[in-house]
Design a protein around this motif. Structure first.
Motif, PDB file in Angstrom:
ATOM      1  N   UNK A  61       0.782  -1.236   0.000  1.00 20.69           N
ATOM      2  CA  UNK A  61       0.000   0.000   0.000  1.00 20.69           C
ATOM      3  C   UNK A  61       0.814   1.287   0.000  1.00 20.69           C
ATOM      4  N   UNK A  62       1.800   1.402   0.892  1.00 20.28           N
ATOM      5  CA  UNK A  62       2.598   2.628   0.931  1.00 20.28           C
ATOM      6  C   UNK A  62       3.369   2.807  -0.383  1.00 20.28           C
ATOM      7  N   UNK A  63       3.841   1.705  -0.918  1.00 20.63           N
ATOM      8  CA  UNK A  63       4.552   1.759  -2.195  1.00 20.63           C
ATOM      9  C   UNK A  63       3.635   2.202  -3.328  1.00 20.63           C
ATOM     10  N   UNK A  64       2.390   1.743  -3.305  1.00 17.41           N
ATOM     11  CA  UNK A  64       1.442   2.134  -4.351  1.00 17.41           C
ATOM     12  C   UNK A  64       1.177   3.630  -4.317  1.00 17.41           C
ATOM     13  N   UNK A  65       1.008   4.180  -3.126  1.00 14.02           N
ATOM     14  CA  UNK A  65       0.805   5.633  -2.994  1.00 14.02           C
ATOM     15  C   UNK A  65       1.955   6.396  -3.643  1.00 14.02           C
ATOM     16  N   UNK A  66       3.188   5.962  -3.348  1.00 11.65           N
ATOM     17  CA  UNK A  66       4.376   6.596  -3.937  1.00 11.65           C
ATOM     18  C   UNK A  66       4.360   6.441  -5.457  1.00 11.65           C
ATOM     19  N   UNK A  67       4.013   5.261  -5.941  1.00 13.58           N
ATOM     20  CA  UNK A  67       4.059   4.993  -7.379  1.00 13.58           C
ATOM     21  C   UNK A  67       3.002   5.788  -8.147  1.00 13.58           C
ATOM     22  N   UNK A  68       1.833   6.013  -7.523  1.00 15.09           N
ATOM     23  CA  UNK A  68       0.805   6.826  -8.177  1.00 15.09           C
ATOM     24  C   UNK A  68       1.343   8.233  -8.396  1.00 15.09           C
ATOM     25  N   UNK A  69       1.952   8.791  -7.362  1.00 15.66           N
ATOM     26  CA  UNK A  69       2.524  10.142  -7.501  1.00 15.66           C
ATOM     27  C   UNK A  69       3.668  10.152  -8.512  1.00 15.66           C
ATOM     28  N   UNK A  70       4.495   9.105  -8.482  1.00 10.73           N
ATOM     29  CA  UNK A  70       5.636   9.068  -9.393  1.00 10.73           C
ATOM     30  C   UNK A  70       5.176   8.967 -10.842  1.00 10.73           C
ATOM     31  N   UNK A  71       4.112   8.198 -11.086  1.00 10.16           N
ATOM     32  CA  UNK A  71       3.579   8.096 -12.446  1.00 10.16           C
ATOM     33  C   UNK A  71       3.064   9.450 -12.921  1.00 10.16           C
ATOM     34  N   UNK A  72       2.317  10.143 -12.060  1.00 11.10           N
ATOM     35  CA  UNK A  72       1.815  11.475 -12.428  1.00 11.10           C
ATOM     36  C   UNK A  72       2.971  12.431 -12.680  1.00 11.10           C
ATOM     37  N   UNK A  73       4.009  12.346 -11.847  1.00 11.02           N
ATOM     38  CA  UNK A  73       5.190  13.195 -12.041  1.00 11.02           C
ATOM     39  C   UNK A  73       5.861  12.889 -13.370  1.00 11.02           C
ATOM     40  N   UNK A  74       5.923  11.615 -13.736  1.00 19.27           N
ATOM     41  CA  UNK A  74       6.536  11.234 -15.014  1.00 19.27           C
ATOM     42  C   UNK A  74       5.740  11.791 -16.188  1.00 19.27           C
ATOM     43  N   UNK A  75       4.403  11.711 -16.120  1.00 20.23           N
ATOM     44  CA  UNK A  75       3.572  12.278 -17.182  1.00 20.23           C
ATOM     45  C   UNK A  75       3.903  13.752 -17.370  1.00 20.23           C
ATOM     46  N   UNK A  76       3.887  14.489 -16.252  1.00 27.64           N
ATOM     47  CA  UNK A  76       4.092  15.937 -16.336  1.00 27.64           C
ATOM     48  C   UNK A  76       5.518  16.281 -16.761  1.00 27.64           C
ATOM     49  N   UNK A  77       6.489  15.552 -16.238  1.00 26.66           N
ATOM     50  CA  UNK A  77       7.882  15.821 -16.595  1.00 26.66           C
ATOM     51  C   UNK A  77       8.133  15.565 -18.079  1.00 26.66           C
ATOM     52  N   UNK A  78       7.391  14.608 -18.652  1.00 24.30           N
ATOM     53  CA  UNK A  78       7.544  14.308 -20.081  1.00 24.30           C
ATOM     54  C   UNK A  78       6.866  15.354 -20.958  1.00 24.30           C
ATOM     55  N   UNK A  79       5.991  16.170 -20.361  1.00 26.13           N
ATOM     56  CA  UNK A  79       5.365  17.244 -21.141  1.00 26.13           C
ATOM     57  C   UNK A  79       3.850  17.247 -21.161  1.00 26.13           C
ATOM     58  N   UNK A  80       3.200  16.315 -20.464  1.00 24.60           N
ATOM     59  CA  UNK A  80       1.736  16.362 -20.357  1.00 24.60           C
ATOM     60  C   UNK A  80       1.382  17.584 -19.514  1.00 24.60           C
ATOM     61  N   UNK A  81       0.564  18.457 -20.068  1.00 25.76           N
ATOM     62  CA  UNK A  81       0.238  19.734 -19.433  1.00 25.76           C
ATOM     63  C   UNK A  81      -1.148  19.641 -18.799  1.00 25.76           C
TER      64      UNK A  81
END
Length: 332
Positions: free
Chosen positions: A52-72
């Motif tokens: 569970x704690x890892x999933x919370x981190x991974x959800x945020x990391x996935x969103x960060x990856x989207x935005x860092x790649x250029x999703x606005x």
């Protein structure tokens, strides 16, 4: 009808170069021509056990990856699936529309469940129905897909057609695929016959988007190749899976054709090519890694983006779900 794109990725494990070249970079380009919804599909992730704690981190990391790649988030709707309950509601309705025979033909379940099929979660078996709900909940007209996802898009179309037929409603569109380029399919650095994957036990099989420059260099240096020189044309790569993969990665990162890459490096060995590939990969990925790090250091910013995106997604979904309930005969 609005041309609307839906796509998403599971927040399970580190996002990697294959996600970037095969999905995220294309999502950024689609923002120019479509109304886009990009989803962190966390309900799909829990079809197999997640800490569970890892999933919370991974959800945020996935969103960060989207935005860092250029999703606005100002131009597209960026959200995580579980914050819009209509995904689950429509998935259940589709569970009652889809047929067992359709799901029995899904090859990805067989691949993921392996020999322990009887011990797999029910969610893993029926997740293609949830995938159909993800897309049709917003009446998406287009979905970017790779070769391994075409079967699920066909199932989505079957479910849409059967729902429309069974309930006498012209409600769901016939979704069209946006086919990814062959060059967008990135293979493992350790085995050129396998797709680069978060689930591969070897971290040296992939370049993660949060790898630093030294780690990227080490992974490319250790990437499997062969002893032959780089040919003048891609025809000379036939039967050389690992060499083909590295040439393809360079071409994709540089926005070049493989023919041009081969012409530039013809006659050179892979030691010198790997040095050039390392420089290119670091130059292209360093800004993404830097922005991901910045975002992950401010989880409140990520959470605010996802929350606002979920509100926008729910606003789109609500009237469509009202149509669905009315068609089925459900109250309210």
């Amino acid at each position: 009808m609005t041309n609307r794109v839906f796509s998403g990725a599971q927040p399970s494990g580190n996002m990697h170069l294959g996600n970037y070249l095969g999905a995220f970079r294309n999502w950024v380009r689609l923002q120019d021509d479509y109304e886009c919804l990009y989803c962190v599909v966390d309900l799909h992730a829990i079809t197999v056990w997640q800490e569970p704690a890892g999933l919370t981190h991974q959800i945020r990391e996935a969103a960060a990856a989207y935005m860092a790649a250029g999703v606005d988030p100002a131009r597209s709707i960026l959200f995580n699936q579980s914050q819009v309950p209509a995904h689950s509601e429509l998935a259940w309705i589709f569970n009652c529309v889809a047929r067992l025979g359709w799901l029995n033909r899904m090859t990805q379940f067989k691949d993921k469940a392996g020999k322990n099929r009887e011990k797999a979660s029910v969610g893993l078996y029926i997740y293609p129905n949830l995938m159909a709900a993800d897309i049709l909940l917003y009446k998406a007209t287009h979905v970017p897909v790779g070769e391994d996802q075409k079967q699920h898009l066909e199932l989505t179309r079957d479910i849409a057609q059967k729902f429309n037929h069974d309930f006498g409603a012209d409600l769901f569109p016939e979704v069209e695929p946006i086919i990814q380029d062959e060059g967008a399919r990135v293979m493992s650095l350790r085995d050129g016959s396998k797709k680069m994957s978060k689930s591969d036990p070897s971290d040296y099989s992939r370049i993660n988007l949060n790898d630093d420059a030294d780690t990227i260099a080490q992974k490319i240096r250790k990437a499997r190749t062969d002893s032959e020189l780089i040919p003048e044309t891609p025809d000379g790569l036939t039967g050389r899976a690992e060499a083909t993969n590295l040439i393809g990665i360079y071409a994709a990162l540089a926005d070049m054709e493989r023919t041009a890459v081969c012409a530039d490096f013809a006659g050179k060995d892979f030691a010198s090519f790997k040095a050039a590939l390392t420089d290119l990969a670091v130059a292209k990925l360093a800004p993404v890694t830097e922005e991901m790090t910045r975002l992950m250091n401010d989880p409140a910013e990520i959470d605010a983006v996802l929350r606002k995106g979920a509100e926008r997604a729910q606003a789109l979904a609500a009237p469509i779900m009202a149509e669905v309930r009315a068609a089925v005969g459900l109250l309210g």
